[in-house]
Write a protein that holds these residues in place. Structure first.
Motif, PDB file in Angstrom:
ATOM      1  N   SER A  76    -110.616 -44.365  10.968  1.00 52.98           N
ATOM      2  CA  SER A  76    -111.832 -43.900  11.630  1.00 52.98           C
ATOM      3  C   SER A  76    -112.931 -44.912  11.328  1.00 52.98           C
ATOM      4  CB  SER A  76    -112.188 -42.509  11.098  1.00 52.98           C
ATOM      5  OG  SER A  76    -113.544 -42.418  10.802  1.00 52.98           O
ATOM      6  N   VAL A  77    -114.085 -44.774  11.979  1.00 52.98           N
ATOM      7  CA  VAL A  77    -115.165 -45.735  11.720  1.00 52.98           C
ATOM      8  C   VAL A  77    -115.929 -45.358  10.453  1.00 52.98           C
ATOM      9  CG1 VAL A  77    -115.466 -46.421  14.111  1.00 52.98           C
ATOM     10  CG2 VAL A  77    -116.748 -44.473  13.238  1.00 52.98           C
ATOM     11  N   PHE A  78    -115.747 -44.115   9.966  1.00 46.70           N
ATOM     12  CA  PHE A  78    -116.373 -43.701   8.700  1.00 46.70           C
ATOM     13  C   PHE A  78    -115.347 -43.825   7.581  1.00 46.70           C
ATOM     14  CE2 PHE A  78    -118.673 -40.432  11.542  1.00 46.70           C
ATOM     15  CZ  PHE A  78    -119.603 -41.376  11.918  1.00 46.70           C
ATOM     16  N   PRO A  79    -115.763 -44.208   6.378  1.00 42.86           N
ATOM     17  CA  PRO A  79    -114.829 -44.175   5.245  1.00 42.86           C
ATOM     18  C   PRO A  79    -114.485 -42.718   4.904  1.00 42.86           C
ATOM     19  CG  PRO A  79    -116.934 -45.203   4.619  1.00 42.86           C
ATOM     20  CD  PRO A  79    -117.098 -44.682   6.000  1.00 42.86           C
ATOM     21  N   TRP A  80    -113.235 -42.476   4.506  1.00 40.42           N
ATOM     22  CA  TRP A  80    -112.871 -41.110   4.114  1.00 40.42           C
ATOM     23  C   TRP A  80    -113.418 -40.815   2.724  1.00 40.42           C
ATOM     24  CZ3 TRP A  80    -109.983 -38.492   0.393  1.00 40.42           C
ATOM     25  CH2 TRP A  80    -109.721 -37.144   0.688  1.00 40.42           C
ATOM     26  N   ARG A  81    -113.374 -41.823   1.833  1.00 37.19           N
ATOM     27  CA  ARG A  81    -113.950 -41.661   0.492  1.00 37.19           C
ATOM     28  C   ARG A  81    -114.619 -42.969   0.115  1.00 37.19           C
ATOM     29  NH1 ARG A  81    -116.533 -40.385  -3.339  1.00 37.19           N
ATOM     30  NH2 ARG A  81    -115.832 -39.597  -5.358  1.00 37.19           N
ATOM     31  N   TRP A  82    -115.773 -42.868  -0.515  1.00 32.07           N
ATOM     32  CA  TRP A  82    -116.543 -44.055  -0.897  1.00 32.07           C
ATOM     33  C   TRP A  82    -117.029 -43.809  -2.315  1.00 32.07           C
ATOM     34  CZ3 TRP A  82    -117.784 -48.460   2.022  1.00 32.07           C
ATOM     35  CH2 TRP A  82    -118.771 -49.292   1.494  1.00 32.07           C
ATOM     36  N   LYS A  83    -116.275 -44.280  -3.299  1.00 31.03           N
ATOM     37  CA  LYS A  83    -116.632 -44.018  -4.698  1.00 31.03           C
ATOM     38  C   LYS A  83    -117.307 -45.249  -5.279  1.00 31.03           C
ATOM     39  CE  LYS A  83    -116.329 -42.456  -8.999  1.00 31.03           C
ATOM     40  NZ  LYS A  83    -117.520 -43.197  -9.411  1.00 31.03           N
ATOM     41  N   ILE A  84    -118.494 -45.067  -5.826  1.00 32.27           N
ATOM     42  CA  ILE A  84    -119.239 -46.190  -6.395  1.00 32.27           C
ATOM     43  C   ILE A  84    -119.006 -46.223  -7.908  1.00 32.27           C
ATOM     44  CG2 ILE A  84    -121.514 -47.231  -6.638  1.00 32.27           C
ATOM     45  CD1 ILE A  84    -122.371 -45.310  -4.300  1.00 32.27           C
ATOM     46  N   ARG A  85    -118.700 -47.402  -8.436  1.00 31.92           N
ATOM     47  CA  ARG A  85    -118.594 -47.571  -9.892  1.00 31.92           C
ATOM     48  C   ARG A  85    -119.794 -48.403 -10.347  1.00 31.92           C
ATOM     49  NH1 ARG A  85    -118.596 -50.779 -14.263  1.00 31.92           N
ATOM     50  NH2 ARG A  85    -116.935 -50.549 -15.772  1.00 31.92           N
ATOM     51  N   PRO A  86    -120.889 -47.735 -10.725  1.00 29.14           N
ATOM     52  CA  PRO A  86    -122.079 -48.506 -11.084  1.00 29.14           C
ATOM     53  C   PRO A  86    -121.992 -48.995 -12.520  1.00 29.14           C
ATOM     54  CG  PRO A  86    -122.555 -46.162 -11.057  1.00 29.14           C
ATOM     55  CD  PRO A  86    -121.084 -46.304 -10.880  1.00 29.14           C
ATOM     56  N   PRO A  87    -122.388 -50.250 -12.775  1.00 28.66           N
ATOM     57  CA  PRO A  87    -122.307 -50.749 -14.147  1.00 28.66           C
ATOM     58  C   PRO A  87    -123.278 -50.032 -15.085  1.00 28.66           C
ATOM     59  CG  PRO A  87    -123.367 -52.357 -12.709  1.00 28.66           C
ATOM     60  CD  PRO A  87    -122.849 -51.275 -11.831  1.00 28.66           C
ATOM     61  N   GLY A  88    -124.487 -49.726 -14.591  1.00 29.13           N
ATOM     62  CA  GLY A  88    -125.507 -49.118 -15.452  1.00 29.13           C
ATOM     63  C   GLY A  88    -125.052 -47.777 -16.009  1.00 29.13           C
ATOM     64  N   PHE A  89    -124.421 -46.971 -15.172  1.00 30.55           N
ATOM     65  CA  PHE A  89    -123.985 -45.628 -15.566  1.00 30.55           C
ATOM     66  C   PHE A  89    -122.976 -45.696 -16.704  1.00 30.55           C
ATOM     67  CE2 PHE A  89    -120.941 -42.085 -14.582  1.00 30.55           C
ATOM     68  CZ  PHE A  89    -121.757 -41.058 -15.008  1.00 30.55           C
ATOM     69  N   ILE A  90    -122.054 -46.642 -16.600  1.00 33.68           N
ATOM     70  CA  ILE A  90    -120.993 -46.731 -17.598  1.00 33.68           C
ATOM     71  C   ILE A  90    -121.498 -47.408 -18.879  1.00 33.68           C
ATOM     72  CG2 ILE A  90    -118.737 -47.826 -18.015  1.00 33.68           C
ATOM     73  CD1 ILE A  90    -118.240 -46.995 -14.984  1.00 33.68           C
ATOM     74  N   ASN A  91    -122.420 -48.367 -18.717  1.00 33.21           N
ATOM     75  CA  ASN A  91    -122.999 -48.990 -19.911  1.00 33.21           C
ATOM     76  C   ASN A  91    -123.894 -48.013 -20.675  1.00 33.21           C
ATOM     77  OD1 ASN A  91    -121.740 -51.349 -19.195  1.00 33.21           O
ATOM     78  ND2 ASN A  91    -123.569 -52.358 -18.424  1.00 33.21           N
ATOM     79  N   LEU A  92    -124.459 -47.037 -19.972  1.00 26.81           N
ATOM     80  CA  LEU A  92    -125.386 -46.093 -20.604  1.00 26.81           C
ATOM     81  C   LEU A  92    -124.657 -45.111 -21.522  1.00 26.81           C
ATOM     82  CD1 LEU A  92    -128.371 -45.184 -20.624  1.00 26.81           C
ATOM     83  CD2 LEU A  92    -127.855 -43.676 -18.734  1.00 26.81           C
ATOM     84  N   GLN A  93    -123.337 -44.928 -21.301  1.00 29.56           N
ATOM     85  CA  GLN A  93    -122.574 -43.952 -22.097  1.00 29.56           C
ATOM     86  C   GLN A  93    -122.679 -44.202 -23.585  1.00 29.56           C
ATOM     87  OE1 GLN A  93    -118.592 -42.776 -20.036  1.00 29.56           O
ATOM     88  NE2 GLN A  93    -118.678 -44.975 -20.215  1.00 29.56           N
TER      89      GLN A  93
END
Length: 393
Positions: free
Chosen positions: A346-363
């Motif tokens: 389809s022209v839309f993605p079925w799933r679009w998961k973002i892996r942001p560096p800031g979020f994981i570094n903040l852990q």
């Protein structure tokens, strides 16, 4: 009156979400015993805008203006990752010239991001002057961006198969001038900051992360390289055309806040090296792969019918995403920025998961600030370099 020998009562303090040193709307609930930090709990979500869900209801071209709002200081990287995914899904080749232009833009964006990390970081630990200096250089980068893309911060410049427009006349010379000027700026920063005894007192040995610990927490970018691990996706994945340039991965082995500062400062000088080589070797040719137009789902609207009159004179280009899944990543200024993408014919993605560096570094923040002083929280949080736009998405 007898004085109690030990105080058992602990104090709980809210830092943020309106704190000027929080770099966005981050809230920390800090448990204190006097000046010592006993515990720290970050609370996120004040800037959540549902970016992943929005992506599932937009074509890639429609979604491009949204992505610059994740990490709004390194906007080119979010655009790069947004077009890299569909390019790999559709096996679309990027022309050499477009690839070189992309590298130049990405590295300029990296410098801009590191500059706007450096200024507030220094202000957090009590040095006001660098804050004004960094804006001087950053303004020049934004002038270059404005000349090439028409926008200073939210550029909307990358396209599937290339870039939106070629570099304007005289832009390359202007960029060369900036590179020469900026190298003197970096030496100025090093003279002003790096050997400053008050600065060293605040950052040396504060927030130490060992190499193995950094890997276990999933850290990336300068956080990982400051702990002695030479991992840079530009070398590992060789995306765009980074393998054609001569440059070194910058790293330190101490793993403290000072090491993270040194990595970022030397990365700026290294970026200038890459930009200069790209400007010298930039080839001619097209700046966009026009073959992509073939992959559009063409809607031939009849002259003067309903679609032509009311919906759109020229429908936005839509690229059909094939039925497969894919993880793409780039080395953003803050670390590994990745996207997990599932196509669905389809022209839309079925799933679009973002892996942001800031979020994981903040852990790792709660672990780093335990048993430190209250004033060190700002140093450690500043050295992690977070932007709440990409942490909360």
């Amino acid at each position: 009156m007898p004085v109690p020998a030990t105080r058992k009562d602990l104090m709980r303090v809210n830092m943020g979400p309106h704190h000027p040193s929080m770099h966005g709307v981050l809230r920390l609930i800090v448990t204190l015993d006097g000046e010592d930090v006993i515990d720290c709990e970050p609370i996120l979500g004040y800037l959540h805008r549902g970016m992943e869900k929005i992506a599932e209801n937009r074509t890639i071209i429609q979604y491009l203006p949204y992505v610059t709002r994740w990490d709004y200081l390194a906007t080119m990287f979010t655009e790069a990752i947004t077009v890299n995914g569909p390019e790999q899904l559709g096996n679309i080749q990027v022309p050499k010239r477009a690839s070189y232009i992309r590298v130049i833009m990405l590295e300029l964006s990296r410098i801009a991001s590191h500059l706007l990390w450096l200024g507030p970081f220094m202000a957090d630990i009590g040095a006001q002057t660098p804050f004004f200096y960094i804006f001087r250089e950053r303004e020049l980068i934004y002038d270059l961006f404005e000349a090439a893309t028409g926008m200073r911060m939210m550029h909307n410049y990358f396209r599937i198969g290339g870039v939106a427009a070629d570099l304007p006349y005289g832009w390359i010379d202007k960029c060369f001038d900036f590179c020469d000027y900026f190298l003197t700026g970096v030496t100025e920063y090093q003279k002003l900051i790096t050997r400053n005894p008050i600065f060293l007192e605040r950052v040396e040995g504060v927030g130490v992360i060992g190499g193995e610990e950094a890997i276990n927490w999933g850290l990336s970018g300068p956080m990982l390289r400051a702990s002695g691990i030479q991992w840079d996706l530009r070398k590992v994945d060789n995306y765009e055309c980074y393998d054609e340039f001569d440059w070194e991965v910058q790293w330190q082995k101490e793993g403290d806040s000072l090491a993270r500062y040194l990595v970022r400062i030397s990365e700026m000088a290294e970026s200038i090296k890459i930009i200069q080589q790209a400007l010298e070797g930039i080839p001619g040719g097209p700046y966009e792969n026009l073959e992509v137009r073939r992959l559009d789902r063409a809607r031939d609207s009849e002259w003067n019918d309903f679609e032509y009159r009311f919906i759109s004179k020229k429908p936005s280009p839509t690229l059909e995403l094939s039925k497969q899944e894919l993880y793409v990543r780039v080395e953003a200024p803050k670390g590994e920025l990745g996207i997990f993408l599932i196509g669905d014919q389809s022209v839309f993605p079925w799933r679009w998961k973002i892996r942001p560096p800031g979020f994981i570094n903040l852990q790792i923040l709660p672990q780093l600030v335990k048993r430190m002083k209250l004033a060190d929280i700002m140093t450690i949080l500043g050295s992690i370099d977070i932007i709440m736009g990409e942490v909360d998405r």
